[in-house]
Design an enzyme around this catalytic site. Structure first.
Site, PDB file in Angstrom:
ATOM      1  N   CYS A  62      57.166  14.424  60.834  1.00  0.00           N
ATOM      2  CA  CYS A  62      56.740  13.168  61.424  1.00  0.00           C
ATOM      3  C   CYS A  62      55.953  12.329  60.421  1.00  0.00           C
ATOM      4  O   CYS A  62      56.022  11.106  60.422  1.00  0.00           O
ATOM      5  CB  CYS A  62      55.885  13.447  62.660  1.00  0.00           C
ATOM      6  SG  CYS A  62      55.435  11.961  63.602  1.00  0.00           S
ATOM      7  N   ASP A  63      55.202  12.987  59.541  1.00  0.00           N
ATOM      8  CA  ASP A  63      54.317  12.278  58.617  1.00  0.00           C
ATOM      9  C   ASP A  63      54.918  12.004  57.252  1.00  0.00           C
ATOM     10  O   ASP A  63      54.408  11.170  56.509  1.00  0.00           O
ATOM     11  CB  ASP A  63      53.019  13.070  58.420  1.00  0.00           C
ATOM     12  CG  ASP A  63      52.119  12.999  59.637  1.00  0.00           C
ATOM     13  OD1 ASP A  63      52.328  12.096  60.461  1.00  0.00           O
ATOM     14  OD2 ASP A  63      51.222  13.844  59.761  1.00  0.00           O
ATOM     15  N   SER A 121      47.314  15.956  54.270  1.00  0.00           N
ATOM     16  CA  SER A 121      47.545  15.693  55.693  1.00  0.00           C
ATOM     17  C   SER A 121      46.542  14.678  56.228  1.00  0.00           C
ATOM     18  O   SER A 121      45.485  14.453  55.631  1.00  0.00           O
ATOM     19  CB  SER A 121      47.423  16.992  56.499  1.00  0.00           C
ATOM     20  OG  SER A 121      48.378  17.939  56.065  1.00  0.00           O
ATOM     21  N   GLU A 126      44.790  21.120  58.390  1.00  0.00           N
ATOM     22  CA  GLU A 126      45.622  21.499  59.541  1.00  0.00           C
ATOM     23  C   GLU A 126      46.709  22.483  59.083  1.00  0.00           C
ATOM     24  O   GLU A 126      47.210  22.388  57.965  1.00  0.00           O
ATOM     25  CB  GLU A 126      46.209  20.250  60.219  1.00  0.00           C
ATOM     26  CG  GLU A 126      46.997  19.327  59.304  1.00  0.00           C
ATOM     27  CD  GLU A 126      48.391  19.818  59.047  1.00  0.00           C
ATOM     28  OE1 GLU A 126      48.893  20.620  59.854  1.00  0.00           O
ATOM     29  OE2 GLU A 126      48.985  19.438  58.036  1.00  0.00           O
ATOM     30  N   GLU A 204      50.851  16.299  63.120  1.00  0.00           N
ATOM     31  CA  GLU A 204      50.451  17.679  62.878  1.00  0.00           C
ATOM     32  C   GLU A 204      49.238  18.081  63.701  1.00  0.00           C
ATOM     33  O   GLU A 204      49.201  19.154  64.312  1.00  0.00           O
ATOM     34  CB  GLU A 204      50.193  17.854  61.376  1.00  0.00           C
ATOM     35  CG  GLU A 204      51.474  17.731  60.562  1.00  0.00           C
ATOM     36  CD  GLU A 204      51.270  17.199  59.157  1.00  0.00           C
ATOM     37  OE1 GLU A 204      50.131  16.806  58.841  1.00  0.00           O
ATOM     38  OE2 GLU A 204      52.238  17.179  58.387  1.00  0.00           O
TER      39      GLU A 204
END
Length: 438
Positions: A62-63, A121, A126, A204
Protein backbone atom coordinates in the site's frame (compact mmCIF):
# COMPACT_ATOMS: atom_id res chain seq x y z
CA UNK A 1 31.46 -3.49 -23.73
CA UNK A 2 31.80 -6.99 -22.24
CA UNK A 3 34.32 -7.53 -19.49
CA UNK A 4 37.49 -9.50 -20.12
CA UNK A 5 36.83 -13.19 -19.55
CA UNK A 6 39.80 -13.42 -17.20
CA UNK A 7 38.59 -10.59 -14.94
CA UNK A 8 36.34 -11.21 -11.95
CA UNK A 9 32.62 -10.38 -12.39
CA UNK A 10 31.42 -6.87 -11.59
CA UNK A 11 30.69 -6.31 -7.92
CA UNK A 12 27.14 -6.33 -6.64
CA UNK A 13 27.66 -2.70 -5.66
CA UNK A 14 28.30 -1.86 -9.32
CA UNK A 15 25.21 -3.74 -10.51
CA UNK A 16 22.47 -3.05 -7.98
CA UNK A 17 19.75 -0.42 -8.31
CA UNK A 18 16.36 0.33 -6.78
CA UNK A 19 13.63 2.42 -8.38
CA UNK A 20 10.04 3.02 -7.41
CA UNK A 21 7.50 5.22 -5.65
CA UNK A 22 6.61 5.41 -1.99
CA UNK A 23 4.40 7.39 0.37
CA UNK A 24 6.92 10.26 0.33
CA UNK A 25 7.29 10.61 -3.44
CA UNK A 26 3.86 9.79 -4.87
CA UNK A 27 0.20 9.97 -3.93
CA UNK A 28 -1.98 6.93 -3.39
CA UNK A 29 -3.63 7.21 -6.79
CA UNK A 30 -0.33 6.90 -8.60
CA UNK A 31 0.93 4.16 -6.28
CA UNK A 32 -2.26 2.22 -6.93
CA UNK A 33 -1.75 2.59 -10.68
CA UNK A 34 1.81 1.26 -10.37
CA UNK A 35 0.83 -1.65 -8.12
CA UNK A 36 1.88 -5.03 -9.58
CA UNK A 37 -0.32 -7.81 -8.24
CA UNK A 38 0.57 -11.49 -7.93
CA UNK A 39 -1.09 -12.43 -11.24
CA UNK A 40 0.92 -9.79 -13.13
CA UNK A 41 4.27 -10.70 -11.60
CA UNK A 42 5.34 -13.53 -13.98
CA UNK A 43 4.85 -11.45 -17.14
CA UNK A 44 6.30 -8.32 -15.51
CA UNK A 45 9.41 -10.21 -14.40
CA UNK A 46 9.80 -11.71 -17.87
CA UNK A 47 9.64 -8.22 -19.37
CA UNK A 48 12.29 -6.95 -16.95
CA UNK A 49 14.59 -9.77 -18.03
CA UNK A 50 14.08 -8.80 -21.67
CA UNK A 51 15.09 -5.25 -20.72
CA UNK A 52 18.46 -6.39 -19.38
CA UNK A 53 17.66 -6.84 -15.69
CA UNK A 54 19.49 -9.99 -14.65
CA UNK A 55 17.79 -10.45 -11.27
CA UNK A 56 14.85 -8.59 -9.76
CA UNK A 57 12.43 -8.35 -6.86
CA UNK A 58 9.21 -6.35 -6.88
CA UNK A 59 7.99 -5.04 -3.53
CA UNK A 60 4.40 -3.86 -3.98
CA UNK A 61 2.45 -2.72 -0.93
CA UNK A 62 0.00 0.00 0.00
CA UNK A 63 2.87 2.38 0.82
CA UNK A 64 5.40 1.56 -1.91
CA UNK A 65 6.01 -0.05 -5.28
CA UNK A 66 9.71 -0.70 -5.77
CA UNK A 67 11.90 -2.76 -8.08
CA UNK A 68 15.27 -3.93 -6.78
CA UNK A 69 17.45 -5.26 -9.56
CA UNK A 70 20.90 -6.33 -10.70
CA UNK A 71 22.09 -5.34 -14.16
CA UNK A 72 25.37 -4.95 -16.02
CA UNK A 73 24.33 -1.37 -16.78
CA UNK A 74 22.13 -0.36 -13.84
CA UNK A 75 21.45 3.20 -14.96
CA UNK A 76 20.24 2.01 -18.36
CA UNK A 77 18.19 -0.74 -16.72
CA UNK A 78 16.62 1.74 -14.30
CA UNK A 79 15.38 3.92 -17.15
CA UNK A 80 13.90 0.86 -18.84
CA UNK A 81 12.24 -0.23 -15.59
CA UNK A 82 10.63 3.20 -15.32
CA UNK A 83 9.16 2.76 -18.80
CA UNK A 84 8.02 -0.77 -17.96
CA UNK A 85 6.22 0.47 -14.83
CA UNK A 86 4.47 3.18 -16.80
CA UNK A 87 3.43 0.71 -19.50
CA UNK A 88 2.13 -1.82 -16.96
CA UNK A 89 0.14 0.94 -15.24
CA UNK A 90 -1.24 2.23 -18.54
CA UNK A 91 -0.02 5.77 -17.86
CA UNK A 92 2.23 8.22 -19.66
CA UNK A 93 5.89 8.03 -18.74
CA UNK A 94 5.82 11.75 -17.99
CA UNK A 95 3.49 11.15 -15.06
CA UNK A 96 6.39 9.52 -13.24
CA UNK A 97 8.48 12.69 -13.31
CA UNK A 98 9.35 13.60 -9.70
CA UNK A 99 7.34 10.59 -8.46
CA UNK A 100 9.98 7.87 -8.76
CA UNK A 101 13.15 7.61 -6.72
CA UNK A 102 16.25 5.88 -8.08
CA UNK A 103 19.34 4.76 -6.19
CA UNK A 104 22.43 2.82 -7.22
CA UNK A 105 25.28 1.03 -5.50
CA UNK A 106 25.77 1.53 -1.79
CA UNK A 107 22.85 3.99 -1.65
CA UNK A 108 20.53 1.32 -3.07
CA UNK A 109 21.77 -1.21 -0.50
CA UNK A 110 21.30 1.31 2.31
CA UNK A 111 17.72 1.99 1.24
CA UNK A 112 16.82 -1.70 0.94
CA UNK A 113 18.37 -2.52 4.32
CA UNK A 114 16.55 0.45 5.91
CA UNK A 115 13.20 -0.68 4.46
CA UNK A 116 13.64 -4.19 5.84
CA UNK A 117 14.55 -2.65 9.21
CA UNK A 118 11.34 -0.55 9.12
CA UNK A 119 13.21 2.74 9.10
CA UNK A 120 11.45 3.94 5.93
CA UNK A 121 7.90 3.21 7.14
CA UNK A 122 5.35 5.85 8.09
CA UNK A 123 5.59 4.52 11.62
CA UNK A 124 9.20 3.57 12.32
CA UNK A 125 9.57 0.06 13.70
CA UNK A 126 6.28 -1.41 12.46
CA UNK A 127 6.67 -5.14 11.72
CA UNK A 128 4.53 -5.41 8.57
CA UNK A 129 7.16 -4.37 6.05
CA UNK A 130 9.62 -7.07 7.10
CA UNK A 131 7.01 -9.71 6.32
CA UNK A 132 6.31 -8.01 3.00
CA UNK A 133 9.99 -8.11 2.05
CA UNK A 134 10.14 -11.80 2.96
CA UNK A 135 7.04 -12.53 0.85
CA UNK A 136 8.47 -10.64 -2.15
CA UNK A 137 11.76 -12.54 -1.73
CA UNK A 138 9.92 -15.88 -1.64
CA UNK A 139 7.88 -15.07 -4.75
CA UNK A 140 10.99 -13.97 -6.63
CA UNK A 141 12.74 -17.24 -5.81
CA UNK A 142 9.68 -19.25 -6.86
CA UNK A 143 9.50 -17.39 -10.19
CA UNK A 144 13.23 -17.74 -10.79
CA UNK A 145 13.97 -13.99 -10.82
CA UNK A 146 16.21 -14.01 -7.73
CA UNK A 147 19.52 -15.81 -8.05
CA UNK A 148 22.67 -15.99 -6.00
CA UNK A 149 23.56 -12.31 -6.29
CA UNK A 150 20.29 -10.69 -5.27
CA UNK A 151 19.69 -13.56 -2.87
CA UNK A 152 22.87 -12.62 -0.99
CA UNK A 153 21.73 -8.99 -0.89
CA UNK A 154 18.33 -9.91 0.53
CA UNK A 155 19.76 -12.36 3.05
CA UNK A 156 22.00 -9.55 4.30
CA UNK A 157 19.03 -7.14 4.43
CA UNK A 158 17.00 -9.59 6.52
CA UNK A 159 19.98 -10.19 8.81
CA UNK A 160 20.29 -6.43 9.23
CA UNK A 161 16.59 -6.17 10.15
CA UNK A 162 16.96 -8.95 12.71
CA UNK A 163 19.96 -7.27 14.25
CA UNK A 164 18.14 -3.91 14.40
CA UNK A 165 15.22 -5.52 16.24
CA UNK A 166 17.34 -7.51 18.67
CA UNK A 167 20.00 -4.90 19.45
CA UNK A 168 17.78 -1.81 19.64
CA UNK A 169 14.31 -0.88 20.86
CA UNK A 170 13.19 -0.03 17.30
CA UNK A 171 10.34 -2.55 17.47
CA UNK A 172 8.95 -0.81 20.52
CA UNK A 173 8.40 2.39 18.52
CA UNK A 174 5.49 0.93 16.57
CA UNK A 175 4.32 -1.04 19.60
CA UNK A 176 3.88 2.19 21.56
CA UNK A 177 1.85 3.79 18.73
CA UNK A 178 -0.34 0.72 18.32
CA UNK A 179 -0.74 0.43 22.09
CA UNK A 180 -1.86 4.06 22.21
CA UNK A 181 -4.42 3.39 19.45
CA UNK A 182 -5.71 0.26 21.17
CA UNK A 183 -5.96 2.14 24.46
CA UNK A 184 -8.03 4.96 22.91
CA UNK A 185 -10.26 2.51 21.03
CA UNK A 186 -10.85 0.62 24.28
CA UNK A 187 -11.79 3.85 26.06
CA UNK A 188 -14.25 4.72 23.27
CA UNK A 189 -15.87 1.29 22.85
CA UNK A 190 -15.19 -0.52 26.12
CA UNK A 191 -14.91 -4.02 24.63
CA UNK A 192 -13.94 -5.39 21.23
CA UNK A 193 -15.90 -8.64 21.22
CA UNK A 194 -19.03 -7.92 19.23
CA UNK A 195 -17.51 -4.81 17.65
CA UNK A 196 -17.23 -4.53 13.88
CA UNK A 197 -14.18 -3.01 12.16
CA UNK A 198 -13.61 -1.64 8.67
CA UNK A 199 -10.05 -1.23 7.35
CA UNK A 200 -9.72 0.85 4.19
CA UNK A 201 -6.38 0.27 2.48
CA UNK A 202 -3.52 -1.76 3.85
CA UNK A 203 -1.47 0.85 5.72
CA UNK A 204 1.13 -1.01 7.73
CA UNK A 205 0.26 0.52 11.09
CA UNK A 206 -3.47 0.02 10.46
CA UNK A 207 -3.01 -3.68 9.75
CA UNK A 208 -0.87 -4.02 12.87
CA UNK A 209 -3.62 -2.38 14.96
CA UNK A 210 -6.36 -4.65 13.59
CA UNK A 211 -4.23 -7.71 14.31
CA UNK A 212 -3.67 -6.42 17.84
CA UNK A 213 -7.42 -5.93 18.36
CA UNK A 214 -8.10 -9.42 17.01
CA UNK A 215 -6.05 -10.68 19.91
CA UNK A 216 -8.34 -8.74 22.23
CA UNK A 217 -11.60 -10.15 20.92
CA UNK A 218 -12.30 -8.37 17.63
CA UNK A 219 -13.62 -10.94 15.17
CA UNK A 220 -15.83 -9.05 12.68
CA UNK A 221 -13.54 -7.37 10.16
CA UNK A 222 -14.24 -5.99 6.69
CA UNK A 223 -11.64 -4.83 4.13
CA UNK A 224 -12.14 -2.20 1.43
CA UNK A 225 -9.43 -1.29 -1.07
CA UNK A 226 -9.41 0.45 -4.47
CA UNK A 227 -7.34 -2.43 -5.85
CA UNK A 228 -9.23 -5.72 -5.76
CA UNK A 229 -6.15 -8.02 -5.72
CA UNK A 230 -4.62 -6.11 -2.82
CA UNK A 231 -7.90 -6.11 -0.94
CA UNK A 232 -8.36 -9.84 -1.51
CA UNK A 233 -4.89 -10.58 -0.17
CA UNK A 234 -5.46 -8.49 2.97
CA UNK A 235 -8.90 -9.98 3.57
CA UNK A 236 -7.44 -13.49 3.33
CA UNK A 237 -4.73 -12.57 5.78
CA UNK A 238 -7.11 -11.06 8.34
CA UNK A 239 -9.94 -13.56 7.83
CA UNK A 240 -12.11 -10.63 6.80
CA UNK A 241 -15.05 -9.86 4.52
CA UNK A 242 -14.70 -7.69 1.40
CA UNK A 243 -16.51 -4.45 0.65
CA UNK A 244 -16.37 -2.35 -2.52
CA UNK A 245 -15.13 1.21 -2.12
CA UNK A 246 -18.34 2.58 -3.64
CA UNK A 247 -20.33 0.83 -0.92
CA UNK A 248 -18.34 2.26 2.00
CA UNK A 249 -20.41 5.42 2.68
CA UNK A 250 -23.71 3.53 2.68
CA UNK A 251 -22.38 0.80 4.99
CA UNK A 252 -20.41 3.05 7.31
CA UNK A 253 -23.08 3.04 10.04
CA UNK A 254 -22.47 -0.66 10.64
CA UNK A 255 -18.90 -0.24 11.88
CA UNK A 256 -17.63 0.65 15.34
CA UNK A 257 -13.97 0.91 14.27
CA UNK A 258 -12.78 2.49 11.02
CA UNK A 259 -9.10 2.48 10.06
CA UNK A 260 -7.94 4.18 6.86
CA UNK A 261 -4.55 4.25 5.14
CA UNK A 262 -4.80 5.24 1.50
CA UNK A 263 -3.51 8.84 1.34
CA UNK A 264 -5.19 9.88 -1.90
CA UNK A 265 -5.78 13.37 -3.20
CA UNK A 266 -9.38 13.41 -1.99
CA UNK A 267 -10.76 12.26 1.38
CA UNK A 268 -12.21 8.77 1.45
CA UNK A 269 -14.73 9.75 4.11
CA UNK A 270 -16.40 13.16 4.05
CA UNK A 271 -17.83 14.87 7.06
CA UNK A 272 -21.36 14.34 5.72
CA UNK A 273 -20.71 10.59 5.30
CA UNK A 274 -19.76 10.23 8.95
CA UNK A 275 -22.58 12.53 10.11
CA UNK A 276 -25.20 10.43 8.30
CA UNK A 277 -23.66 7.24 9.69
CA UNK A 278 -23.73 8.57 13.27
CA UNK A 279 -27.39 9.45 12.96
CA UNK A 280 -28.14 5.94 11.69
CA UNK A 281 -26.19 4.54 14.64
CA UNK A 282 -28.32 6.65 17.01
CA UNK A 283 -25.07 8.35 17.98
CA UNK A 284 -23.33 5.27 19.30
CA UNK A 285 -19.64 6.22 19.34
CA UNK A 286 -17.24 5.22 16.58
CA UNK A 287 -13.43 5.12 16.75
CA UNK A 288 -11.70 6.33 13.59
CA UNK A 289 -7.94 6.07 12.94
CA UNK A 290 -6.64 7.96 9.92
CA UNK A 291 -3.20 6.46 9.27
CA UNK A 292 -2.83 8.14 5.87
CA UNK A 293 -0.70 11.02 4.63
CA UNK A 294 -2.40 13.09 3.26
CA UNK A 295 -5.45 12.31 5.42
CA UNK A 296 -8.28 10.08 4.24
CA UNK A 297 -10.92 11.45 6.60
CA UNK A 298 -12.32 14.97 6.36
CA UNK A 299 -11.05 17.03 9.30
CA UNK A 300 -14.64 18.29 9.79
CA UNK A 301 -15.34 14.92 11.42
CA UNK A 302 -13.46 16.15 14.50
CA UNK A 303 -16.37 18.47 15.20
CA UNK A 304 -18.97 15.68 15.27
CA UNK A 305 -20.14 14.33 18.60
CA UNK A 306 -19.45 10.64 19.13
CA UNK A 307 -16.90 10.53 16.29
CA UNK A 308 -13.50 9.95 17.88
CA UNK A 309 -11.02 10.68 15.11
CA UNK A 310 -7.29 10.23 15.65
CA UNK A 311 -4.33 10.43 13.29
CA UNK A 312 -0.73 9.32 13.73
CA UNK A 313 0.28 12.68 15.23
CA UNK A 314 -2.41 12.31 17.88
CA UNK A 315 -1.17 8.85 18.78
CA UNK A 316 2.42 10.02 18.91
CA UNK A 317 1.42 12.73 21.39
CA UNK A 318 -0.36 10.14 23.53
CA UNK A 319 2.77 7.99 23.45
CA UNK A 320 5.06 11.01 23.92
CA UNK A 321 6.65 9.58 27.03
CA UNK A 322 8.61 7.21 24.81
CA UNK A 323 9.65 9.82 22.22
CA UNK A 324 13.26 10.13 23.41
CA UNK A 325 13.60 6.37 23.52
CA UNK A 326 12.20 6.07 19.98
CA UNK A 327 14.63 8.68 18.66
CA UNK A 328 17.55 6.87 20.27
CA UNK A 329 16.41 3.50 18.91
CA UNK A 330 16.04 4.96 15.42
CA UNK A 331 19.56 6.43 15.51
CA UNK A 332 20.99 3.14 16.75
CA UNK A 333 19.18 1.20 14.02
CA UNK A 334 20.49 3.62 11.39
CA UNK A 335 24.02 2.94 12.61
CA UNK A 336 23.38 -0.80 12.30
CA UNK A 337 22.20 -0.34 8.70
CA UNK A 338 25.37 1.58 7.84
CA UNK A 339 27.51 -1.07 9.52
CA UNK A 340 25.75 -3.96 7.77
CA UNK A 341 26.00 -2.30 4.35
CA UNK A 342 29.75 -1.76 4.86
CA UNK A 343 30.14 -5.35 6.05
CA UNK A 344 28.23 -6.67 3.04
CA UNK A 345 30.32 -4.66 0.58
CA UNK A 346 33.55 -5.90 2.19
CA UNK A 347 32.34 -9.51 2.06
CA UNK A 348 31.33 -9.15 -1.58
CA UNK A 349 34.77 -7.78 -2.49
CA UNK A 350 36.41 -10.74 -0.75
CA UNK A 351 34.07 -13.14 -2.50
CA UNK A 352 34.99 -11.72 -5.90
CA UNK A 353 38.70 -12.12 -5.13
CA UNK A 354 38.31 -15.76 -4.10
CA UNK A 355 38.40 -17.26 -7.65
CA UNK A 356 41.61 -15.33 -8.40
CA UNK A 357 43.22 -16.61 -5.21
CA UNK A 358 42.14 -20.17 -6.08
CA UNK A 359 43.60 -19.83 -9.60
CA UNK A 360 46.85 -18.48 -8.16
CA UNK A 361 47.13 -21.39 -5.72
CA UNK A 362 46.41 -23.91 -8.49
CA UNK A 363 49.06 -22.29 -10.70
CA UNK A 364 51.66 -22.53 -7.93
CA UNK A 365 50.79 -26.19 -7.39
CA UNK A 366 51.14 -26.89 -11.12
CA UNK A 367 54.60 -25.29 -11.20
CA UNK A 368 55.69 -27.27 -8.12
CA UNK A 369 54.47 -30.53 -9.65
CA UNK A 370 56.30 -29.77 -12.90
CA UNK A 371 59.61 -29.14 -11.09
CA UNK A 372 59.37 -32.41 -9.13
CA UNK A 373 58.26 -34.36 -12.18
CA UNK A 374 61.12 -33.10 -14.35
CA UNK A 375 63.82 -33.69 -11.70
CA UNK A 376 62.55 -36.34 -9.29
CA UNK A 377 65.77 -36.72 -7.31
CA UNK A 378 66.44 -33.03 -6.87
CA UNK A 379 67.56 -31.67 -3.49
CA UNK A 380 65.30 -29.42 -1.46
CA UNK A 381 67.67 -26.45 -1.93
CA UNK A 382 67.76 -26.81 -5.71
CA UNK A 383 64.03 -27.53 -5.92
CA UNK A 384 63.11 -24.33 -4.06
CA UNK A 385 65.53 -22.29 -6.23
CA UNK A 386 63.96 -23.64 -9.42
CA UNK A 387 60.48 -23.12 -8.03
CA UNK A 388 61.14 -19.48 -7.15
CA UNK A 389 62.66 -18.80 -10.58
CA UNK A 390 59.73 -20.32 -12.44
CA UNK A 391 57.11 -18.63 -10.30
CA UNK A 392 58.70 -15.21 -10.79
CA UNK A 393 59.54 -15.58 -14.48
CA UNK A 394 56.22 -14.51 -16.02
CA UNK A 395 55.35 -11.78 -13.44
CA UNK A 396 58.87 -10.31 -13.75
CA UNK A 397 58.58 -10.15 -17.53
CA UNK A 398 55.18 -8.46 -17.35
CA UNK A 399 56.40 -5.91 -14.80
CA UNK A 400 59.43 -5.09 -17.01
CA UNK A 401 57.15 -4.66 -20.04
CA UNK A 402 54.87 -2.33 -18.08
CA UNK A 403 57.85 -0.34 -16.83
CA UNK A 404 59.17 0.01 -20.37
CA UNK A 405 55.80 1.23 -21.64
CA UNK A 406 55.68 3.89 -18.95
CA UNK A 407 59.36 4.85 -18.96
CA UNK A 408 58.75 8.21 -20.58
CA UNK A 409 56.00 9.15 -18.11
CA UNK A 410 57.55 7.87 -14.90
CA UNK A 411 61.20 8.84 -15.44
CA UNK A 412 62.46 6.78 -12.50
CA UNK A 413 59.98 8.11 -9.95
CA UNK A 414 57.67 6.15 -7.69
CA UNK A 415 56.93 2.52 -8.66
CA UNK A 416 53.96 1.87 -10.94
CA UNK A 417 50.58 0.97 -9.51
CA UNK A 418 51.21 -2.65 -10.52
CA UNK A 419 54.57 -2.73 -8.74
CA UNK A 420 52.99 -1.12 -5.71
CA UNK A 421 50.31 -3.80 -5.70
CA UNK A 422 52.98 -6.52 -5.77
CA UNK A 423 54.72 -4.90 -2.80
CA UNK A 424 51.43 -4.73 -0.91
CA UNK A 425 50.39 -8.32 -1.74
CA UNK A 426 53.67 -9.82 -0.51
CA UNK A 427 54.46 -7.34 2.26
CA UNK A 428 57.64 -6.15 0.55
CA UNK A 429 59.63 -3.16 1.72
CA UNK A 430 61.22 -1.33 -1.20
CA UNK A 431 64.94 -2.13 -1.17
CA UNK A 432 67.23 0.74 -2.01
CA UNK A 433 70.21 0.66 -4.35
CA UNK A 434 73.75 0.43 -3.04
CA UNK A 435 74.04 4.20 -3.34
CA UNK A 436 70.82 4.68 -1.32
CA UNK A 437 72.14 2.40 1.43
CA UNK A 438 75.36 4.37 1.91
Amino acid sequence: MPADASSPPASLEARIFVTGANHRTAGQELRDALFVDAKQLPSFYAHLHELGVDEAMVLATCDRVMVTGLAAEPEVAQRRVRTALAEAAGIADARLDNALFTLHGADALDHLFAIASSLESQVVGEPEVLGQVKDAYRRGVELGTIGGGLGRVLDAALACAKRARTETAIGECAVSIVSAAAQVAREVLGRFDGARALIIGGAEIGVTLIERLKGEGLDQITVADPLAPRGEALAARLGAHRLGMADVPGRLAGFDIVVTGLGGREPVLRGTDVDVALRARRFRPVFLLDAAVPPDIDRAVRGLDDAYLFDLHDLERIALTGQEKRNQATAEARNIVEDEVARFLAADSGRRAAPVVADLRAHFEDVRDAVLREQPGISADEATRLLVNRLLHAPSRVLRDIAADRAQAEKGGEPSAEAGLIQRLFGLARRGTKDEKK
